[in-house]
Design an enzyme around this catalytic site. Structure first.
Site, PDB file in Angstrom:
ATOM      1  N   GLY A  13       2.061 -28.846  19.307  1.00  0.00           N
ATOM      2  CA  GLY A  13       1.893 -28.175  20.591  1.00  0.00           C
ATOM      3  C   GLY A  13       1.865 -29.090  21.803  1.00  0.00           C
ATOM      4  N   SER A  14       2.596 -30.207  21.756  1.00  0.00           N
ATOM      5  CA  SER A  14       2.555 -31.083  22.934  1.00  0.00           C
ATOM      6  C   SER A  14       3.180 -30.405  24.151  1.00  0.00           C
ATOM      7  CB  SER A  14       3.225 -32.433  22.649  1.00  0.00           C
ATOM      8  OG  SER A  14       4.620 -32.305  22.538  1.00  0.00           O
ATOM      9  N   MET A  91       8.676 -22.134  15.423  1.00  0.00           N
ATOM     10  CA  MET A  91       9.787 -22.381  14.505  1.00  0.00           C
ATOM     11  C   MET A  91      10.124 -21.168  13.631  1.00  0.00           C
ATOM     12  SD  MET A  91      10.497 -25.269  15.699  1.00  0.00           S
ATOM     13  CE  MET A  91      11.669 -26.161  14.687  1.00  0.00           C
ATOM     14  N   ARG A  92       9.754 -19.975  14.040  1.00  0.00           N
ATOM     15  CA  ARG A  92      10.199 -18.769  13.335  1.00  0.00           C
ATOM     16  C   ARG A  92      11.327 -18.144  14.143  1.00  0.00           C
ATOM     17  NH1 ARG A  92       8.645 -19.559   8.684  1.00  0.00           N
ATOM     18  NH2 ARG A  92       9.257 -17.429   8.200  1.00  0.00           N
ATOM     19  N   LEU A  94      13.267 -15.223  15.654  1.00  0.00           N
ATOM     20  CA  LEU A  94      12.809 -13.898  16.076  1.00  0.00           C
ATOM     21  C   LEU A  94      13.979 -12.909  16.029  1.00  0.00           C
ATOM     22  CD1 LEU A  94      10.647 -15.137  19.059  1.00  0.00           C
ATOM     23  CD2 LEU A  94       9.783 -14.172  16.922  1.00  0.00           C
ATOM     24  N   HIS A 110      14.381 -26.079  23.900  1.00  0.00           N
ATOM     25  CA  HIS A 110      15.182 -26.514  22.755  1.00  0.00           C
ATOM     26  C   HIS A 110      15.565 -27.976  22.963  1.00  0.00           C
ATOM     27  CE1 HIS A 110      17.810 -26.192  19.327  1.00  0.00           C
ATOM     28  NE2 HIS A 110      18.740 -26.820  20.022  1.00  0.00           N
ATOM     29  N   THR A 142      17.386 -14.694  24.247  1.00  0.00           N
ATOM     30  CA  THR A 142      18.164 -13.495  23.951  1.00  0.00           C
ATOM     31  C   THR A 142      18.330 -13.447  22.431  1.00  0.00           C
ATOM     32  OG1 THR A 142      20.174 -14.781  24.299  1.00  0.00           O
ATOM     33  CG2 THR A 142      19.394 -13.495  26.174  1.00  0.00           C
ATOM     34  N   GLU A 175      10.866 -33.167  27.924  1.00  0.00           N
ATOM     35  CA  GLU A 175      10.463 -31.773  27.701  1.00  0.00           C
ATOM     36  C   GLU A 175       9.179 -31.485  28.461  1.00  0.00           C
ATOM     37  OE1 GLU A 175      10.537 -30.278  23.650  1.00  0.00           O
ATOM     38  OE2 GLU A 175      11.949 -31.826  23.057  1.00  0.00           O
TER      39      GLU A 175
HETATM   40  C1  GAR Z   1       9.897 -29.824  20.596  1.00  0.00           C
HETATM   41  O1  GAR Z   1      10.744 -30.941  20.578  1.00  0.00           O
HETATM   42  C2  GAR Z   1      10.716 -28.565  20.855  1.00  0.00           C
HETATM   43  O2  GAR Z   1      11.784 -28.759  21.727  1.00  0.00           O
HETATM   44  C3  GAR Z   1      11.211 -28.267  19.460  1.00  0.00           C
HETATM   45  O3  GAR Z   1      10.115 -28.521  18.627  1.00  0.00           O
HETATM   46  C4  GAR Z   1       9.311 -29.551  19.214  1.00  0.00           C
HETATM   47  C5  GAR Z   1       7.888 -29.061  19.280  1.00  0.00           C
HETATM   48  O4  GAR Z   1       7.013 -30.084  19.675  1.00  0.00           O
HETATM   49  N1  GAR Z   1      11.642 -26.901  19.362  1.00  0.00           N
HETATM   50  C6  GAR Z   1      12.622 -26.511  18.554  1.00  0.00           C
HETATM   51  O5  GAR Z   1      13.234 -27.250  17.835  1.00  0.00           O
HETATM   52  C7  GAR Z   1      12.910 -25.030  18.626  1.00  0.00           C
HETATM   53  N2  GAR Z   1      14.070 -24.697  17.864  1.00  0.00           N
HETATM   54  P1  GAR Z   1       5.572 -29.734  20.219  1.00  0.00           P
HETATM   55  O6  GAR Z   1       4.902 -28.830  19.180  1.00  0.00           O
HETATM   56  O7  GAR Z   1       4.894 -31.060  20.295  1.00  0.00           O
HETATM   57  O8  GAR Z   1       5.709 -29.061  21.545  1.00  0.00           O
END
Ligand code: GAR
Length: 198
Positions: A13-14, A91-92, A94, A110, A142, A175
């Site tokens: 969850g960063s 990561m599910r 939808l 992403h 979407t 991000e």
């Molecule tokens: C992040 O890099 C995000 O972009 C990616 O998962 C990581 C989560 O990191 N998301 C995906 O790949 C979505 N398909 P976090 O839990 O530290 O925010």
């Protein structure tokens, strides 16, 4: 009026932390719930430490019945009455049924410069393809995976000697800049695109 934001996480969850920390002062939104699909998502602890309500709806008992899982997720979300949903490492996949209930109000981050590298292993794939530039995208969700109007992108250079992990870390830093910047605008009703460079 302050917009109510729920954040969906699966892992550490960063990005959620960056979003929560950004919603202070005159920000047009505030965090009302962090929701995970597993009790052991590290993001839940971090959310509570930041004073945000955190809960989970475990996907495993639903055993492949995605719509039933999503109904439970939706019901829990409704209790928090969010105006905006942010997927932050959720990561599910939808289904269209869930997405249509939140369309126009749901954002995702992403780790690639969409439309390149939808799906998983984006950093390894960018390296294999010999990209000289990589990055991340925030887009509206979407029904098609990693599609939807792009609200912002941040670019990083690919450096000699990069590994997927090194590149992922460089992208993740961006991000944490990009997602809060997009959310701030989106919550204020501004859907114009943001482009950041490292
Ligand atoms: C992040 O890099 C995000 O972009 C990616 O998962 C990581 C989560 O990191 N998301 C995906 O790949 C979505 N398909 P976090 O839990 O530290 O925010």
């Amino acid at each position: 009026m302050s917009r109510r934001v729920a954040i969906l996480v699966s892992g550490g969850g960063s990005n959620m932390v960056a979003l929560v920390k950004s919603m202070t002062g005159d920000h047009p939104a505030r965090p009302v719930l962090v929701l995970a699909n597993s009790a052991d998502a590290g993001g839940l602890v971090r959310a509570r430490e930041l004073g945000v309500e955190a809960d989970h709806v475990d996907h495993r008992p639903f055993k492949g019945d995605r719509p039933a899982f999503e109904d439970a997720l939706h019901a829990r979300l409704l209790q928090a009455e969010p105006d905006i949903l942010c997927l932050a490492g959720f990561m599910r996949v939808l289904t269209e049924g869930f997405v249509s209930r939140w369309q126009g109000r749901m954002l995702n981050i992403h780790p690639s410069l969409l439309p390149k590298y939808r799906g998983l292993h984006t950093h390894a794939r960018a390296l294999e393809a010999g990209e000289t530039e990589h990055g991340c995208t925030v887009h509206e969700v979407t029904p098609e995976l990693d599609e939807g109007p792009i609200l912002g992108q941040a670019r990083v250079p690919v450096l000699p000697g990069d590994t997927p992990d090194l590149l992922a870390a460089r992208v993740l830093e961006q991000e944490h800049r990009l997602y809060p910047a997009v959310l701030r605008r989106f919550a204020a009703g501004d859907r114009s695109r943001i482009d950041l460079a490292a």
